[in-house]
Design an enzyme around this catalytic site. Structure first.
Site, PDB file in Angstrom:
ATOM      1  N   GLY A   1      12.574 -25.151  25.676  1.00 36.64           N
ATOM      2  CA  GLY A   1      11.148 -24.904  25.453  1.00 36.64           C
ATOM      3  C   GLY A   1      10.563 -24.105  26.600  1.00 36.64           C
ATOM      4  N   GLU A   2       9.278 -24.309  26.866  1.00 34.02           N
ATOM      5  CA  GLU A   2       8.538 -23.612  27.941  1.00 34.02           C
ATOM      6  C   GLU A   2       8.292 -22.135  27.623  1.00 34.02           C
ATOM      7  OE1 GLU A   2      10.616 -24.011  31.693  1.00 34.02           O
ATOM      8  OE2 GLU A   2      10.611 -26.191  31.651  1.00 34.02           O
ATOM      9  N   GLY A   3       8.898 -21.635  26.540  1.00 36.32           N
ATOM     10  CA  GLY A   3       8.825 -20.204  26.241  1.00 36.32           C
ATOM     11  C   GLY A   3      10.044 -19.448  26.731  1.00 36.32           C
TER      12      GLY A   3
ATOM     13  N   ASP B   1       5.788 -24.122  25.522  1.00 36.55           N
ATOM     14  CA  ASP B   1       5.202 -25.469  25.458  1.00 36.55           C
ATOM     15  C   ASP B   1       5.744 -26.348  26.570  1.00 36.55           C
ATOM     16  OD1 ASP B   1       7.875 -25.531  23.941  1.00 36.55           O
ATOM     17  OD2 ASP B   1       7.449 -27.649  24.367  1.00 36.55           O
TER      18      ASP B   1
ATOM     19  N   ILE C   1      10.965 -21.236  32.908  1.00 39.71           N
ATOM     20  CA  ILE C   1      10.101 -20.172  32.385  1.00 39.71           C
ATOM     21  C   ILE C   1       9.574 -19.285  33.502  1.00 39.71           C
ATOM     22  CG2 ILE C   1       7.999 -21.598  32.404  1.00 39.71           C
ATOM     23  CD1 ILE C   1       8.954 -18.733  29.951  1.00 39.71           C
TER      24      ILE C   1
END
Lengths: 355, 355
Positions: free
Chosen positions: B315-317, B173, B97
């Protein structure tokens, strides 16, 4: 001559670079494979460029404009002069591709390869092969010699753009009526029935669509393009901008530069390029799935999976430049992420992983 | 209090702005609808912002980190300490991210809302509600009061970020084990069977997958979350970062700021946000279709169609910030393209168009 030389220079991807790239990708702080197609793309770029850490940098979209004799059959909802009128919008910065290329940081190279009237617009490269194609519903689009010249125009523009410092190219098209020859190319090279290969283009109604299907059938029936000979296909049922874009793809591949293709017209150009030299496929990066009906058959034929699903069908290279961000992301992931070791992050527990 | 106030402020999109936006979009030099979902997106943004020409500008991804008691059941292939270890990678610029947010020009806001140990890392906002959730396979994740506090942490961070000048947010997240509560939320709110709602997460093997399915079933059976009450669901079978991200979505919607959601975990947060206030949905922009199995059910439930198909599941955006470029593209199209009149381009022939 230039065409033959170019085709000969197209080699396989660098397997060694791809192997080290894959190893590095798996060492980065993320579950293996969790960046999905960004990972595949980074590895492909490593293979194209012949280095573990692929580079991104200056980029350009090459937009080829040409007219089509088949508009005489009433296959388009747009008047033919729009091909010419759009040129000033491209160079003036107010067309769809002008806006999206600017956002992507891509140079926009506009080429008149076959507009059906004299063009003298600052910023438009004048490399016209002829003023529009013949009507493919009654005869060939152009001679074989003209097709080779159009391919070589594309090669030359690609090489010049690369020599100017660009390391990533994209293809774009402008040509009122050009979904009809693109459908004819799809029908000829992939053996897709005209009804399946032909869509609504600028969203024409049923009456015009029927006319397009008829024109595609006639084009194939009358001209009998040889599916084993890409030059024959583009000469008989193609278009000048389509041949030019096929040349861009071949030129780009010959210099080991990745080329992002746009939608339906660029897809037809990619089919021609791969019919001429199958190995060109490895240098192509697909962008979006077009709203134009036949596009998924093209991508299947080319064994390419689109990255974006945006129902776009404008052409001009608009989908291709949007995907340039994804290409840059793939390079950056490979170059800028840390490994588990470097970051001091605990590795996954191998006994819990799906192999 | 803050939660109630925020929910009350979420109003409908501005129909008048959407109408003028649609009219302008149809006047631009392209066949109507030919920019597909970019056009829909531009109209949605006009409705969100209440102006014909939507603006893009500063943007941020808000990444919430929290731990999960359910990891005690062996549902993840990554050790729990990875949640903590990744925080330094985020702020150090070397996580996925970090790389993609930098490329997108987005600020990365990292929040400890529930990491299972003390966190003192410069650049990480300390807004911990508790040190990890309880094990949802044997009891609730947290109390209702803690869920409300976590939602309010998310709201507050969203409002602060917007007050700091950002006009576009994204959700991300971090939380080892968090696909399990996300699957439990999907099962609870959409009535999807645990077997369908549960996927491989970091790509766990069949044995671990079975364990996850069991944990999801137990979580729902034991806790009996009320599908008519989003707060109850996230308190009983959710997670701290999931509640926080639901708060980010509600906060963003209350200020008429569009929020791009990432994959499976953000999707669970969006389900919670919409269960609390259905109207929040209009402010959400989907990004990619995750490789995680249950994600398509989530998007169906939310009636959202993904823009990117990249098989990502990190994830992580990461998927959300990639889609920010598409959002910018939609704004720019609306703002920067010329109309047929302005550009002197002939309009399409109406009698040939499909209505």
């Amino acid at each position: 001559m230039l065409l033959e030389e170019t085709v000969e220079k197209i080699g396989p991807l660098d397997e060694e670079a791809m192997k080290t790239a894959r190893r590095r990708m798996d060492s980065l702080i993320k579950p293996p494979g969790s960046l999905g197609r960004l990972e595949e793309l980074a590895v492909q770029l490593a293979g194209i460029q012949g280095r573990t850490l692929p580079e991104y940098g200056r980029r350009a979209v090459i937009l080829m404009a040409g007219d089509h004799g088949v508009v005489a059959e009433g296959v388009s909802a747009a008047p033919r002069e729009v091909t010419y009128q759009m040129l000033s919008a491209f160079t003036g910065g107010v067309a769809g591709i002008s806006v999206l290329a600017r956002m992507a940081g891509a140079d926009l190279v506009v080429v008149d390869i076959g507009v059906a009237r004299p063009v003298d617009i600052p910023g438009v490269l004048s490399l016209k092969v002829r003023e529009g194609t013949g009507n493919i519903a009654v005869g060939p689009a152009m001679t074989r010699e003209e097709a080779v010249r159009a391919l070589e125009v594309g090669i030359r523009v690609a090489l010049d753009t690369i020599n100017g410092g660009c390391g990533l190219l994209a293809t774009g098209d402008m040509g009122i009526g050009n979904t009809t020859p693109s459908s004819a190319i799809l029908a000829s090279l992939a053996g897709i029935p005209a009804e399946e290969a032909t869509g609504r283009g600028t969203m024409v109604n049923d009456r015009v669509l029927e006319r397009k299907v008829w024109a595609v059938k006639e084009a194939v029936r009358i001209n009998r393009p040889d599916p084993g000979d890409g030059i024959d296909v583009v000469a008989k049922v193609g278009g000048l901008e389509i041949a030019g874009l096929a040349g861009v793809i071949l030129g780009s591949a010959s210099r080991r530069v990745p080329v992002v293709i746009d939608g339906f017209i660029s897809g037809a150009a990619a089919m021609i390029a791969c019919a001429i030299k199958d190995g060109a496929r490895e240098y192509i990066i697909p962008s979006h799935l077009s709203g134009e009906k036949g596009h998924r058959y093209m991508l299947d034929h080319l064994r390419l999976r689109p990255l974006l699903h945006l129902d776009m069908r404008l052409g001009e290279g608009t989908g291709a430049v949007l995907a340039m961000g994804i290409v840059e992301a793939a390079c950056r992931i490979m170059r800028e992420m840390a490994s588990f070791d470097q970051a001091g992050v605990s590795d996954l527990e191998g006994d819990k992983l799906h192999k």
